[in-house]
Design an enzyme around this catalytic site. Structure first.
Site, short mmCIF file in Angstrom:
data_model
loop_
_atom_site.label_atom_id
_atom_site.label_comp_id
_atom_site.label_asym_id
_atom_site.label_seq_id
_atom_site.Cartn_x
_atom_site.Cartn_y
_atom_site.Cartn_z
N PRO A 92 0.89 -1.30 -0.09
CA PRO A 92 -0.06 0.08 -0.13
C PRO A 92 0.98 1.14 0.07
CG PRO A 92 -0.09 -1.07 2.25
CD PRO A 92 0.68 -2.04 1.34
N GLY A 94 2.16 4.99 0.94
CA GLY A 94 2.00 6.00 2.01
C GLY A 94 1.94 5.27 3.31
N GLY A 96 4.46 3.41 4.82
CA GLY A 96 5.92 3.30 5.61
C GLY A 96 6.36 1.97 5.31
N LEU A 97 5.73 1.35 4.07
CA LEU A 97 6.48 0.00 4.05
C LEU A 97 7.24 -0.08 2.81
CD1 LEU A 97 3.23 -2.33 4.68
CD2 LEU A 97 5.31 -1.98 6.07
N GLY A 98 7.68 1.26 2.15
CA GLY A 98 8.67 1.18 1.21
C GLY A 98 8.02 1.14 -0.14
N SER A 99 6.62 1.44 -0.47
CA SER A 99 6.25 1.22 -1.88
C SER A 99 6.94 2.13 -2.78
CB SER A 99 4.70 1.42 -1.85
OG SER A 99 4.66 2.65 -2.23
N SER A 100 7.21 3.40 -2.36
CA SER A 100 7.74 4.06 -3.37
C SER A 100 9.26 3.95 -3.73
CB SER A 100 7.72 5.52 -2.93
OG SER A 100 8.84 6.55 -3.28
N ALA A 102 10.57 0.91 -3.32
CA ALA A 102 10.98 -0.46 -4.08
C ALA A 102 10.42 -0.06 -5.55
CB ALA A 102 9.61 -1.15 -3.54
N ASP A 140 15.69 3.51 2.82
CA ASP A 140 14.82 2.33 2.16
C ASP A 140 15.00 1.89 0.73
OD1 ASP A 140 13.32 3.76 4.15
OD2 ASP A 140 11.44 4.49 3.08
O1 PMV Z 1 8.84 6.91 3.94
P1 PMV Z 1 8.90 6.06 5.01
O2 PMV Z 1 7.67 6.07 5.87
O3 PMV Z 1 9.38 4.55 4.50
O4 PMV Z 1 10.05 6.67 5.97
C1 PMV Z 1 11.34 6.88 5.47
C2 PMV Z 1 12.52 6.60 6.61
C3 PMV Z 1 12.94 7.93 7.26
O5 PMV Z 1 14.05 7.70 8.02
C4 PMV Z 1 11.66 8.67 7.99
C5 PMV Z 1 13.15 9.25 6.06
C6 PMV Z 1 14.58 8.52 5.56
O6 PMV Z 1 14.97 9.32 4.70
O7 PMV Z 1 15.30 7.82 5.88
#
Ligand code: PMV
Length: 307
Positions: A92, A94, A96-100, A102, A140
């Site tokens: 999903p 937004g 925080g599981l790294g979709s963008s 990946a 990420d």
């Molecule tokens: O986009 P997220 O929710 O996976 O968060 C990224 C991780 C942060 O530490 C908040 C930002 C970063 O650039 O490392």
């Protein structure tokens, strides 16, 4: 058409502080994004994904959905004659599981020459991600590129692989609220500006937590890994990236797991709970009963690869 696949991730320890040079510990997860890129010769760039789609000529100025900026960067910098990009995602957006990231990594691999070294795929993916998240630490994208459980810092972006305890299980629960990484990173920057000494102390604490987590991982000590997750969560609370929903989820997860925390930027998105076979089911059921989508994820040792 050749597809490339890259895993999403959870951040187990050290998000946000990794932007300021700390170590973070990430786990690539068994939810992946697949991207194909077929070159064209008519200057058309076409991008199809569940989040947004576009089709434009490179010869015209085109306004596109900001969510597609990273793919646009990859297409325009590497596909001079145009390209058809397709994205399929099990992650999903937004959350925080790294979709963008990946997606950036799989797309970078799809437009790169075959057998490109991971570090060059990572460099392109990171340039792309920085079109929407200029201060990205790169953590990420590194997890998506290399897979497994990694220790990452900006100074040594080639991550160090770590072996998780065999019995460790990770339960993820989704608040259902999308978050903006850029906005949360800005919230933390403001906190750091307004409270420089306090932030420095917290940053040191976060780094030693990450160090302790790495040695507890080597020792297979899940109880300590859980306790460290809870301590990490206190720091995330203090820097202002939590909210009532996240606290409710963590409260529920902590009744059954060894410890839990926000994973990723916070302000929405997911939490991750450290469990083993004795309490993973109970943790997930309690979160589900409270109305949060909860599921177990496992570490995916495979980084970006062709399908
Ligand atoms: O986009 P997220 O929710 O996976 O968060 C990224 C991780 C942060 O530490 C908040 C930002 C970063 O650039 O490392």
């Amino acid at each position: 058409m050749e597809w490339y696949s890259a895993p999403g991730k959870v951040i187990l320890y050290g998000e946000h502080f990794v932007v300021y040079g700390n170590r973070a510990v990430l786990c690539a997860i068994n939810r992946r994004v697949q991207v194909s890129a077929v070159p064209r010769s008519d200057d058309i760039i076409s991008i199809q994904s569940d989040v947004a789609s576009t089709r434009y000529s490179m010869n015209d100025y085109a306004t596109i959905d900001p969510a597609l900026a990273p793919l646009r960067h990859i297409a325009e910098s590497r596909c001079p004659g145009g390209v058809d990009i397709h994205v399929r995602s099990e992650i999903p957006p937004g959350a925080g599981l790294g979709s963008s990231s990946a997606c950036c990594v799989a797309a970078a691999a799809a437009v790169s020459p075959k057998q490109s070294p991971p570090r060059s795929v990572l460099a392109l993916a990171l340039d792309a991600e920085r079109t929407i998240h200029p201060n990205s630490s790169g953590a990420d994208c590194a997890a998506s590129t290399y897979g497994g459980i990694i220790e990452y810092s900006k100074e040594s972006p080639k991550p160090v692989w770590r072996r998780p305890p065999d019995t460790m299980r990770l339960v993820v629960a989704d608040s259902g609220a999308e978050h903006s990484t850029a906005r949360m990173v800005e919230t933390v920057a403001r906190f750091a500006r307004d409270n420089p000494e306090r932030f420095d102390t917290m940053k040191d604490m976060a780094d030693s937590l990450a160090g302790l987590a790495l040695s507890s991982m080597d020792a297979g000590d899940i109880h300590t890994l859980g306790r460290l997750a809870s301590q990490n969560q206190s720091l995330l609370e203090d820097i202002g990236v939590s909210n009532d929903t996240m606290r409710d989820m963590i409260h529920i997860a902590d009744r059954h797991s060894y410890g839990s925390k926000i994973t990723g930027a916070g302000g929405g998105g997911c939490i991750v709970a450290i469990t083993d076979g004795s309490n993973s089911g109970r943790t997930a059921s309690a979160l589900e009963s409270a109305g949060y989508h909860a599921f177990e994820v496992s570490a995916d040792a495979a980084g970006v690869n062709p399908l």
